[in-house]
Enzyme design. Structure first.
Site: not given
Lengths: 339, 339
Positions: A255, A232-233, A258, A204
């Protein structure tokens, strides 16, 4: 009488501490620079033995390039928002990082990208999630903030909006790289064998900048997690979890794994500790990453830049691509612990 | 010598205050009940003149039904999570509220539903966004929390997961009601005429419960905003914005103009003020809703239930469907201000 004066002084000192602890006082760690910029390119399991000199140099050069581009904008009286967008676009365009070109693949073999952007002056924010055709998701997040009444748009709705805003739309194959495709195959193989997969969490990108007007902006962009479930978020497009900016406290980009960052509202928690407990950026960020998250198995890191220009970049993994730049100084970039 | 002792006492007192201000001290407002439950059915522009006695009774009866169902679970040693899910399912199944059956339509004439769920004991959380076929989105949010490695799933990915979890999948027409369809037509008409539309923000539902074991859970479910842009996600499925729960501070469910709630990380901000500033639930919730949000035009309200069983239900609109129940007492429900 002398004793009395000493004691009165102690009382006044303690009363002062009360205020500093409970209110919004921060302790500047450095003399305030005219501007500052900090970036990350993801935290994760990073073994120096797996990095050739060339590979290490490639990562460091790209981080320095992003810092230099953002720094130039800030030096020329540009806004923190322009600096953040510009630095993140450079990292998105590089196949080295898990954002934009070179993003990881989800379980269905698709690159699903997330990004968010926040303006610390107005507390305006924008985010896109699960987009597959926008070349630079960070610019789409900024456009959502500036040109829509909404904060978060997802999937086709976000893509439709980005197209209306004349952002560059690409075929989803643009994001493909052999490296990431091979990572997906390995992840699927490990899943079959029920092995723990440590390779899927890094890459990320994010940036926080403080401009000459005292405005802070923050942004984060990612391809998420290799082999992630369809739809997926993660934390990157979630304001408060992956990104936060407030001129009165700090800017944060996160980062890592998540789900842990969402559940702990990591970015805003750091801002709240600075605002409400009077912690420094370093103390707040360190405690969240190296105590709170580490204890529950949440791997990752953050970059934090406070209103005084103080920078913190803690991570609880073996490495985090990271760097910062102050006026008149060369970019400082690192990958592993203790560099 | 006497003076010295007095001064030392003052010093110790001041040092004590420091700790109380900066740490996690809350002031209980009521004797702690064995359990407690609080619900909302949305905040918005509500004029008593527009409510017939029958309409007012229908809303109040449904809120009381949800509170009674949740309360029965808590009385029988059930979990806060079961109470929250059960109460919200009742509100989702009722066409009166903007969640589940009777949700509002987006700009494309589709019901897109969002929900989130959080367990204050483990800080586990789950959310679904932009789903169109799951009968009870709150149950899907709980399943994401319990049976997936993720916190947030959206659109088809979330629907696929819900089907795998044997949740009831319905044709999208199930959510249709004449009332909401007519609201969309009116909203589009007002949009054409560039009139401000005040009708589109109410009806989200939420619940927070505290069980006999001291566990807090919170959940929120919504159809979003009438005439919202395709793919827009509001605060309801965002952990930290629309929903938060932590046994060490409180549970929160929010309702209102979602973009403002995301940008201000409303649910977690209330928990952070209780945790870090030692504010009571009432002071924290009031300040966020009636000062911070009101000043920037963010309309809406929250329900908060702290670990002592204290309840706060502030809103900065003319009404909020709301109610609470304590052991051995009848549900208390209200709609307008000062009831």
């Amino acid at each position: 009488m002398k004793n009395l004066i000493v004691l009165i002084s102690i009382c006044i000192f303690l009363a002062g501490c009360t205020n500093q602890q409970g209110e919004t006082t921060e302790i500047p760690q450095v003399e305030k620079p005219a501007w500052a910029i900090v970036v990350h390119g993801g935290a994760g399991v990073m073994n120096p033995a797996n990095f050739t000199d060339e590979k290490e140099k490639a990562y460091k050069d790209k981080l320095a390039e992003a810092l230099t581009a953002g720094g130039k904008i800030l030096e020329n009286n540009g806004s923190a928002m322009d600096a953040v967008e510009s630095a993140i676009r450079i990292l998105e365009d590089s196949p080295l990082f898990n954002a934009g070109k070179g993003a990881v693949f989800n379980a269905e073999g698709v690159n699903e990208l997330d990004a968010s952007f926040m303006d610390g002056l107005t507390l305006n924010a924008g985010a896109v999630a699960n987009v597959t055709k926008i070349k630079n998701p960070i610019s789409a997040a900024r456009k959502v903030m500036e040109n829509s009444p909404h904060v978060m748009l997802i999937k086709e709705g976000a893509e439709q909006f980005a197209a209306e805003q004349n952002l560059e739309i690409v075929d989803t194959e643009y994001f493909y790289t052999d490296d990431r495709w091979n990572s997906l195959q390995k992840a699927k193989e490990r899943e079959k064998q029920r092995l723990k997969d440590e390779t899927k969490k890094s890459g990320t990108v994010g940036c926080v900048a403080l401009d000459k007007n005292g405005n802070i902006a923050a942004g984060t962009s990612t391809g998420g997690m290799t082999n992630k479930k369809y739809g997926r978020v993660g934390d990157s497009p979630i304001i408060g979890a992956g990104t936060y900016a407030d001129n009165n406290s700090c800017g944060v980009s996160a980062t890592g794994h998540g789900e842990f960052f969402i559940r702990n509202v990591v970015a805003y928690d750091i801002a709240a500790r600075i605002k409400y407990k009077g912690e420094t950026a370093e103390v707040a960020a360190n405690d969240v990453i190296n105590n709170k998250l580490k204890e529950i198995g949440g791997s990752g890191g953050v970059i934090v830049l406070d209103k005084y220009g103080n920078i913190a970049m803690p991570f609880n993994t073996t490495g985090m691509f990271r760097g910062y730049k102050y006026p008149g100084k060369a970019p400082v970039v690192s990958i592993f612990q203790k560099q």
